[in-house]
Design a protein around this motif. Sequence first.
Motif, PDB file in Angstrom:
ATOM      1  N   ILE A  41       0.880  -1.167   0.000  1.00 24.01           N
ATOM      2  CA  ILE A  41       0.000   0.000   0.000  1.00 24.01           C
ATOM      3  C   ILE A  41       0.917   1.216   0.000  1.00 24.01           C
ATOM      4  CG2 ILE A  41      -1.903   1.147   1.143  1.00 24.01           C
ATOM      5  CD1 ILE A  41      -2.369  -1.090   2.868  1.00 24.01           C
ATOM      6  N   GLU A  42       0.568   2.232  -0.784  1.00 24.26           N
ATOM      7  CA  GLU A  42       1.427   3.415  -0.825  1.00 24.26           C
ATOM      8  C   GLU A  42       0.953   4.469   0.167  1.00 24.26           C
ATOM      9  OE1 GLU A  42       2.303   4.990  -4.643  1.00 24.26           O
ATOM     10  OE2 GLU A  42       3.840   3.422  -4.783  1.00 24.26           O
ATOM     11  N   PHE A  43       1.888   5.191   0.736  1.00 29.30           N
ATOM     12  CA  PHE A  43       1.511   6.296   1.615  1.00 29.30           C
ATOM     13  C   PHE A  43       2.616   7.337   1.646  1.00 29.30           C
ATOM     14  CE2 PHE A  43       3.817   6.007   5.775  1.00 29.30           C
ATOM     15  CZ  PHE A  43       4.657   4.964   5.441  1.00 29.30           C
ATOM     16  N   ASP A  44       2.283   8.532   2.163  1.00 28.37           N
ATOM     17  CA  ASP A  44       3.284   9.590   2.307  1.00 28.37           C
ATOM     18  C   ASP A  44       3.798   9.571   3.720  1.00 28.37           C
ATOM     19  OD1 ASP A  44       3.162  10.749  -0.290  1.00 28.37           O
ATOM     20  OD2 ASP A  44       1.167  11.464   0.242  1.00 28.37           O
ATOM     21  N   ARG A  45       5.081   9.405   3.863  1.00 27.47           N
ATOM     22  CA  ARG A  45       5.649   9.360   5.206  1.00 27.47           C
ATOM     23  C   ARG A  45       5.840  10.774   5.705  1.00 27.47           C
ATOM     24  NH1 ARG A  45       8.426   5.592   8.539  1.00 27.47           N
ATOM     25  NH2 ARG A  45      10.303   6.389   9.522  1.00 27.47           N
ATOM     26  N   GLY A  46       5.331  11.042   6.907  1.00 17.64           N
ATOM     27  CA  GLY A  46       5.478  12.379   7.483  1.00 17.64           C
ATOM     28  C   GLY A  46       6.767  12.486   8.275  1.00 17.64           C
ATOM     29  N   ASP A  47       6.952  13.625   8.942  1.00 15.40           N
ATOM     30  CA  ASP A  47       8.122  13.781   9.803  1.00 15.40           C
ATOM     31  C   ASP A  47       7.766  13.359  11.217  1.00 15.40           C
ATOM     32  OD1 ASP A  47       9.457  14.688   7.664  1.00 15.40           O
ATOM     33  OD2 ASP A  47       9.247  16.810   8.152  1.00 15.40           O
ATOM     34  N   ARG A  48       8.788  13.075  11.996  1.00 17.72           N
ATOM     35  CA  ARG A  48       8.628  12.742  13.399  1.00 17.72           C
ATOM     36  C   ARG A  48       7.911  13.880  14.119  1.00 17.72           C
ATOM     37  NH1 ARG A  48      10.730  10.399  17.847  1.00 17.72           N
ATOM     38  NH2 ARG A  48      11.561   8.409  17.171  1.00 17.72           N
ATOM     39  N   LEU A  49       6.927  13.563  14.973  1.00 19.61           N
ATOM     40  CA  LEU A  49       6.158  14.637  15.610  1.00 19.61           C
ATOM     41  C   LEU A  49       6.824  15.198  16.858  1.00 19.61           C
ATOM     42  CD1 LEU A  49       2.416  13.665  15.236  1.00 19.61           C
ATOM     43  CD2 LEU A  49       3.823  15.173  13.866  1.00 19.61           C
ATOM     44  N   ALA A  50       7.496  14.361  17.636  1.00 21.79           N
ATOM     45  CA  ALA A  50       8.151  14.868  18.845  1.00 21.79           C
ATOM     46  C   ALA A  50       9.373  13.997  19.126  1.00 21.79           C
ATOM     47  CB  ALA A  50       7.188  14.824  20.031  1.00 21.79           C
ATOM     48  N   GLY A  51      10.237  14.456  19.991  1.00 20.86           N
ATOM     49  CA  GLY A  51      11.453  13.700  20.281  1.00 20.86           C
ATOM     50  C   GLY A  51      12.371  13.760  19.062  1.00 20.86           C
ATOM     51  N   HIS A  52      13.396  12.919  19.043  1.00 23.29           N
ATOM     52  CA  HIS A  52      14.222  12.899  17.836  1.00 23.29           C
ATOM     53  C   HIS A  52      14.668  11.490  17.526  1.00 23.29           C
ATOM     54  CE1 HIS A  52      17.669  12.640  20.517  1.00 23.29           C
ATOM     55  NE2 HIS A  52      17.042  13.557  21.234  1.00 23.29           N
ATOM     56  N   SER A  53      15.032  11.274  16.264  1.00 21.42           N
ATOM     57  CA  SER A  53      15.406   9.944  15.818  1.00 21.42           C
ATOM     58  C   SER A  53      16.639   9.479  16.581  1.00 21.42           C
ATOM     59  CB  SER A  53      15.701   9.955  14.325  1.00 21.42           C
ATOM     60  OG  SER A  53      16.177   8.693  13.933  1.00 21.42           O
ATOM     61  N   SER A  54      16.619   8.216  17.010  1.00 16.84           N
ATOM     62  CA  SER A  54      17.712   7.763  17.843  1.00 16.84           C
ATOM     63  C   SER A  54      18.803   7.064  17.045  1.00 16.84           C
ATOM     64  CB  SER A  54      17.161   6.840  18.922  1.00 16.84           C
ATOM     65  OG  SER A  54      16.266   5.934  18.359  1.00 16.84           O
ATOM     66  N   TRP A  55      18.743   7.208  15.733  1.00 18.31           N
ATOM     67  CA  TRP A  55      19.783   6.581  14.931  1.00 18.31           C
ATOM     68  C   TRP A  55      20.962   7.519  14.794  1.00 18.31           C
ATOM     69  CZ3 TRP A  55      19.520   1.646  13.691  1.00 18.31           C
ATOM     70  CH2 TRP A  55      18.269   1.039  13.695  1.00 18.31           C
ATOM     71  N   SER A  56      22.127   7.081  15.227  1.00 19.63           N
ATOM     72  CA  SER A  56      23.315   7.880  15.008  1.00 19.63           C
ATOM     73  C   SER A  56      24.003   7.334  13.764  1.00 19.63           C
ATOM     74  CB  SER A  56      24.248   7.749  16.204  1.00 19.63           C
ATOM     75  OG  SER A  56      24.717   6.424  16.272  1.00 19.63           O
ATOM     76  N   PHE A  57      25.038   8.027  13.318  1.00 18.90           N
ATOM     77  CA  PHE A  57      25.747   7.575  12.121  1.00 18.90           C
ATOM     78  C   PHE A  57      26.266   6.155  12.290  1.00 18.90           C
ATOM     79  CE2 PHE A  57      29.838   7.023   9.951  1.00 18.90           C
ATOM     80  CZ  PHE A  57      29.390   7.085   8.645  1.00 18.90           C
ATOM     81  N   PHE A  58      26.827   5.864  13.470  1.00 17.80           N
ATOM     82  CA  PHE A  58      27.437   4.546  13.651  1.00 17.80           C
ATOM     83  C   PHE A  58      26.390   3.442  13.749  1.00 17.80           C
ATOM     84  CE2 PHE A  58      31.004   7.249  14.772  1.00 17.80           C
ATOM     85  CZ  PHE A  58      31.962   6.683  13.945  1.00 17.80           C
ATOM     86  N   LYS A  59      25.254   3.764  14.390  1.00 15.45           N
ATOM     87  CA  LYS A  59      24.171   2.783  14.436  1.00 15.45           C
ATOM     88  C   LYS A  59      23.727   2.428  13.017  1.00 15.45           C
ATOM     89  CE  LYS A  59      21.490   2.993  18.708  1.00 15.45           C
ATOM     90  NZ  LYS A  59      20.191   3.403  19.272  1.00 15.45           N
ATOM     91  N   LEU A  60      23.629   3.474  12.176  1.00 24.40           N
ATOM     92  CA  LEU A  60      23.191   3.248  10.798  1.00 24.40           C
ATOM     93  C   LEU A  60      24.206   2.417  10.027  1.00 24.40           C
ATOM     94  CD1 LEU A  60      21.652   6.587   9.538  1.00 24.40           C
ATOM     95  CD2 LEU A  60      20.581   4.357   9.647  1.00 24.40           C
ATOM     96  N   LEU A  61      25.487   2.779  10.222  1.00 24.63           N
ATOM     97  CA  LEU A  61      26.547   2.057   9.525  1.00 24.63           C
ATOM     98  C   LEU A  61      26.510   0.587   9.929  1.00 24.63           C
ATOM     99  CD1 LEU A  61      29.019   2.549   7.665  1.00 24.63           C
ATOM    100  CD2 LEU A  61      30.402   2.555   9.726  1.00 24.63           C
ATOM    101  N   ASN A  62      26.319   0.361  11.235  1.00 22.45           N
ATOM    102  CA  ASN A  62      26.221  -1.002  11.727  1.00 22.45           C
ATOM    103  C   ASN A  62      25.084  -1.762  11.084  1.00 22.45           C
ATOM    104  OD1 ASN A  62      28.157  -1.781  13.432  1.00 22.45           O
ATOM    105  ND2 ASN A  62      27.289  -0.734  15.196  1.00 22.45           N
ATOM    106  N   LEU A  63      23.932  -1.105  11.023  1.00 28.63           N
ATOM    107  CA  LEU A  63      22.756  -1.769  10.458  1.00 28.63           C
ATOM    108  C   LEU A  63      23.003  -2.085   8.984  1.00 28.63           C
ATOM    109  CD1 LEU A  63      19.885  -2.685  11.241  1.00 28.63           C
ATOM    110  CD2 LEU A  63      19.061  -0.594  10.201  1.00 28.63           C
ATOM    111  N   ALA A  64      23.688  -1.163   8.290  1.00 25.99           N
ATOM    112  CA  ALA A  64      23.950  -1.395   6.869  1.00 25.99           C
ATOM    113  C   ALA A  64      24.849  -2.611   6.694  1.00 25.99           C
ATOM    114  CB  ALA A  64      24.595  -0.164   6.241  1.00 25.99           C
ATOM    115  N   ILE A  65      25.935  -2.674   7.496  1.00 22.12           N
ATOM    116  CA  ILE A  65      26.845  -3.813   7.393  1.00 22.12           C
ATOM    117  C   ILE A  65      26.115  -5.092   7.762  1.00 22.12           C
ATOM    118  CG2 ILE A  65      28.940  -4.875   8.332  1.00 22.12           C
ATOM    119  CD1 ILE A  65      30.127  -2.127   8.541  1.00 22.12           C
TER     120      ILE A  65
END
Length: 312
Positions: free
Chosen positions: A190-214
């Motif tokens: 199903i297609e949808f438009d993803r909005g922005d985060r409403l409160a707080g902030h994303s907890s992904w740091s660069f290294f977390k992302l790099l780890n997930l990618a690897i």
Amino acid sequence: MKKVTLLIPVYNEEAMLPTLYQRLIELINRNSTYAWEILFINDGSSDRTLDVIRQLRQTDSRVNFVNLSRNFGKEIAMLAGFDYTTGDCCVVMDADLQDPPELVDRMLQYWEEGYDDIYAKRRNRGEESWMRRLAFYSILQKMSRIDILPNVGDFRLLDRRCVLTLRHLREQERYTKGLFCWIGYRKKSIEFDRGDRLAGHSSWSFFKLLNLAIEGITSSSTAPLRIATVCGILCSISSFIYAIYFLIKTIIYGDQAAGFPTLIVVILFLGGIQLFALGVIGEYIGRIFKETKRRPAYIASDYNEKKLGYDE
Ligand code: UDP
Ligand code: MG
């Protein structure tokens, strides 16, 4: 009555929870032909998230929660969720309302039509860094053998049989998006438009992302090993040709001791490739090491108000 579980991993989301709960209640009231469960997985939050969940549970018995003993990351939190869901189907969604609950109504329709895995595909991506787009949806896609669908996140409705299957996939270094594709079953997007985060902030740091990618690459594919092998073969062939060239040159023109720079370049180049290949092999050995310890993927410390030991 069929029961629908809303599975929501939460990590430091105290600011988000009241709004989220409101929206979920709207969803539930619109679909009162189903029984509902709201299952929060508290992934070792350090703020008041757990207290807020407890309060919600006091007034609403549909709220259940699993409390992990520390922060295990979203991928593992989802596995814990699969272990504790009680519904006939299970909707995985983020706590930050980037996944609109309104879409669940349509997911339920498709589920009734017999689809097992109804996933939301974003038309746009909301707030996301370029780093992430590059890391995932281009590199990862090319490296892994099973298709990891582009623009698809974890937001989806899974039939109980998908959940039961996923419970059996207990690898610790998880890349759940890959697992959803791997298990197969009848899928529907199903297609949808993803909005922005409403409160707080994303907890992904660069290294977390790099780890997930690897992790994404090494958990679903052995392509990097293949690439290392091909590099090795190409290097050997070219050095062999180079050697023959030198042999002929020496026979015709006699011995010349020149060529120091080329020597250094070749040595450094080969050294680099060797280290790279070793690193790649090491990644896989590291994974083998982790899996052979056979530790549980996570430790749950409470289910609702009940304290859990190791095996429960
Ligand atoms: N989350 C989690 N454990 C973590 C990090 C995040 O359970 O270690 C949860 C978080 O509370 C949210 C969801 O995973 O419900 C997505 O997190 P976030 O919004 O930070 O990620 P993004 O939307 O940027 O992918
Ligand atoms: Mg988010």
